[in-house]
Scaffold this active site. Structure first.
Site, mmCIF file in Angstrom:
data_model
loop_
_atom_site.group_PDB
_atom_site.id
_atom_site.type_symbol
_atom_site.label_atom_id
_atom_site.label_comp_id
_atom_site.label_asym_id
_atom_site.label_seq_id
_atom_site.Cartn_x
_atom_site.Cartn_y
_atom_site.Cartn_z
ATOM 1 N N TYR A 145 0.853 -1.197 0.000
ATOM 2 C CA TYR A 145 0.000 0.000 0.000
ATOM 3 C C TYR A 145 0.889 1.247 0.000
ATOM 4 O O TYR A 145 0.673 2.194 -0.781
ATOM 5 C CB TYR A 145 -0.898 -0.040 1.236
ATOM 6 C CG TYR A 145 -1.675 1.210 1.536
ATOM 7 C CD1 TYR A 145 -2.960 1.388 1.012
ATOM 8 C CD2 TYR A 145 -1.157 2.211 2.367
ATOM 9 C CE1 TYR A 145 -3.694 2.537 1.315
ATOM 10 C CE2 TYR A 145 -1.880 3.348 2.671
ATOM 11 C CZ TYR A 145 -3.148 3.506 2.145
ATOM 12 O OH TYR A 145 -3.865 4.641 2.444
HETATM 13 P P1 NAD Z 1 -12.494 4.617 1.201
HETATM 14 O O1 NAD Z 1 -12.290 3.186 0.815
HETATM 15 O O2 NAD Z 1 -13.691 4.913 2.011
HETATM 16 O O3 NAD Z 1 -12.455 5.540 -0.108
HETATM 17 C C1 NAD Z 1 -11.848 5.156 -1.313
HETATM 18 C C2 NAD Z 1 -12.893 5.284 -2.416
HETATM 19 O O4 NAD Z 1 -12.297 5.001 -3.683
HETATM 20 C C3 NAD Z 1 -14.052 4.273 -2.266
HETATM 21 O O5 NAD Z 1 -15.283 4.983 -2.344
HETATM 22 C C4 NAD Z 1 -13.869 3.312 -3.430
HETATM 23 O O6 NAD Z 1 -15.108 2.781 -3.864
HETATM 24 C C5 NAD Z 1 -13.179 4.202 -4.457
HETATM 25 N N1 NAD Z 1 -12.352 3.463 -5.426
HETATM 26 C C6 NAD Z 1 -11.369 2.559 -5.163
HETATM 27 N N2 NAD Z 1 -10.834 2.113 -6.295
HETATM 28 C C7 NAD Z 1 -11.461 2.753 -7.321
HETATM 29 C C8 NAD Z 1 -11.333 2.722 -8.742
HETATM 30 N N3 NAD Z 1 -10.469 1.902 -9.345
HETATM 31 N N4 NAD Z 1 -12.147 3.515 -9.478
HETATM 32 C C9 NAD Z 1 -13.050 4.338 -8.888
HETATM 33 N N5 NAD Z 1 -13.200 4.406 -7.530
HETATM 34 C C10 NAD Z 1 -12.422 3.620 -6.772
HETATM 35 O O7 NAD Z 1 -11.169 5.066 1.963
HETATM 36 P P2 NAD Z 1 -10.839 6.408 2.751
HETATM 37 O O8 NAD Z 1 -10.402 5.994 4.099
HETATM 38 O O9 NAD Z 1 -11.884 7.416 2.588
HETATM 39 O O10 NAD Z 1 -9.527 6.871 1.979
HETATM 40 C C11 NAD Z 1 -9.536 7.874 0.988
HETATM 41 C C12 NAD Z 1 -8.124 8.070 0.499
HETATM 42 O O11 NAD Z 1 -7.299 8.510 1.598
HETATM 43 C C13 NAD Z 1 -7.476 6.788 -0.030
HETATM 44 O O12 NAD Z 1 -6.630 7.140 -1.101
HETATM 45 C C14 NAD Z 1 -6.641 6.314 1.134
HETATM 46 O O13 NAD Z 1 -5.568 5.521 0.727
HETATM 47 C C15 NAD Z 1 -6.183 7.648 1.722
HETATM 48 N N6 NAD Z 1 -5.788 7.556 3.126
HETATM 49 C C16 NAD Z 1 -6.716 7.217 4.052
HETATM 50 C C17 NAD Z 1 -6.326 7.145 5.387
HETATM 51 C C18 NAD Z 1 -7.319 6.766 6.466
HETATM 52 O O14 NAD Z 1 -6.911 6.662 7.628
HETATM 53 N N7 NAD Z 1 -8.583 6.566 6.174
HETATM 54 C C19 NAD Z 1 -4.999 7.419 5.760
HETATM 55 C C20 NAD Z 1 -4.088 7.760 4.775
HETATM 56 C C21 NAD Z 1 -4.495 7.857 3.453
#
Ligand code: NAD
Length: 313
Positions: A145
């Protein structure tokens, strides 16, 4: 502003959608709903300023077509589960690196040059530093990741250098709050709902990380975007305190009104292979710009537990 939000039906993305619409922007959400949930954006579906497209970023033609006419891209779509790389070794390559390339190439073809990206603290890997500034290096992630995030950062930086793009890249702490669908809080609550007498805790419980409340996260993203105007704007986004996993377990049991829960540790210093057990992000750069998290890490965790328990959307 006409904003295009990949992953806008996800946990963080849907909160960003709420704020952008409230601030008067037009918003298009592009999301394949692989880990997102349409109910998170349901309240906007009839709004004129809002468009939802259920589609996959791995379809370059589709992204290129749909991006037309937007001013700025908030790229949040990705696999959100750090742990999955252990069993699906090409997941973060596809959903992290290739998907980001498609977003950038679609932007280039549409002459859209501003991209905001959700990166992560995991790009730093496992270090001995007490607190990690953006200048720390070399960045050597220990999870697939993390490799996907760092690869995506590299591609964005290259499009800035080669095609005059401008970027705001944020390395988030652990983000928690309403609509949270994964992570330690959700995991503990699900386990305790099944068995309120004991709780399996991955690792030794001493893993210690900063937890950022989701509204602080969205606020920080937009603050940096509105107030920092370099070509490459890279920020850690974090509060300046941390919380241990055992403390989270205690807070979850307190909020669920459970007594005498037996904590069963699986042992070892980390939750799983690729987990960075202890870190702190140095948020001084964005603090100096004028943004600061309103909640401490413990406060964010406590509030998020209540949100998840009471399914506050
Ligand atoms: P989440 O899974 O709720 O959101 C990710 C979204 O992307 C989902 O709605 C999913 O359906 C969509 N998605 C995934 N692959 C896709 C594709 N190929 N085409 C179209 N849509 C797609 O996760 P989140 O926690 O809201 O994270 C949002 C972003 O922040 C991500 O990039 C994650 O890596 C990053 N992030 C999150 C955290 C955390 O603690 N939640 C920490 C660091 C970074």
């Amino acid at each position: 502003m006409k904003a295009f939000i990949t992953g806008g039906a996800g946990f963080i993305g849907s909160h960003l959608v709420d704020t952008l619409l409230k601030n008067g922007s037009s918003v298009t959400v592009y999301d394949n709903l692989s880990s997102g949930n349409k109910s998170f954006i349901h309240h906007h579906l009839k709004q004129k300023q809002f468009t939802f497209l259920q589609a996959d970023l791995l379809n370059l033609n589709k992204v290129t077509k749909e991006l037309q006419g937007h001013d700025v891209v908030f790229h949040l779509a990705a696999n959100p589960h750090v742990r999955l790389g252990e069993t699906q070794t090409d997941l973060d390559l596809n959903q992290g690196v290739i998907a980001t390339y498609n977003v950038l190439e679609a932007m280039r073809q549409n002459n859209i040059k501003k991209i905001i990206f959700s990166s992560s603290s995991v790009v730093y890997g496992e270090t001995t530093e007490p607190s990690l500034p953006e200048t720390y290096g070399p960045t050597l992630p220990i999870s697939l990741y993390g490799a996907g995030k760092l690869g995506a950062e590299g591609l964005i930086s290259a499009f800035c250098g080669t095609f005059d793009f401008q970027t705001w890249m944020y390395r988030f702490a652990n983000v928690v709050g309403a609509r949270g669908t994964h992570g330690v809080i959700v995991d503990f609550i699900e386990k305790l709902r099944k068995n309120p007498h004991e709780l399996e805790i991955l690792g030794d419980g001493r893993q210690c990380k900063p937890y950022l409340y989701v509204s602080d996260c969205v606020d920080g993203i937009l603050y940096g975007f509105n107030n920092s105007h370099e070509k490459m704007n890279l920020f850690n986004l974090s509060c300046d305190t941390t919380t241990t996993v055992t403390r989270i377990a205690e807070m979850v049991t307190e909020e669920m009104g459970l007594n005498n829960v037996l904590f069963k540790y699986t042992g070892g210093i980390r939750g799983w292979k690729g987990d960075v057990p202890r870190f702190q992000l140095d948020a001084e750069k964005i603090n100096t710009l004028g943004w600061k998290a309103t909640l401490t890490s413990d406060e964010a965790v406590r509030k998020a537990i209540k949100d998840v328990l009471h399914a506050n959307l």
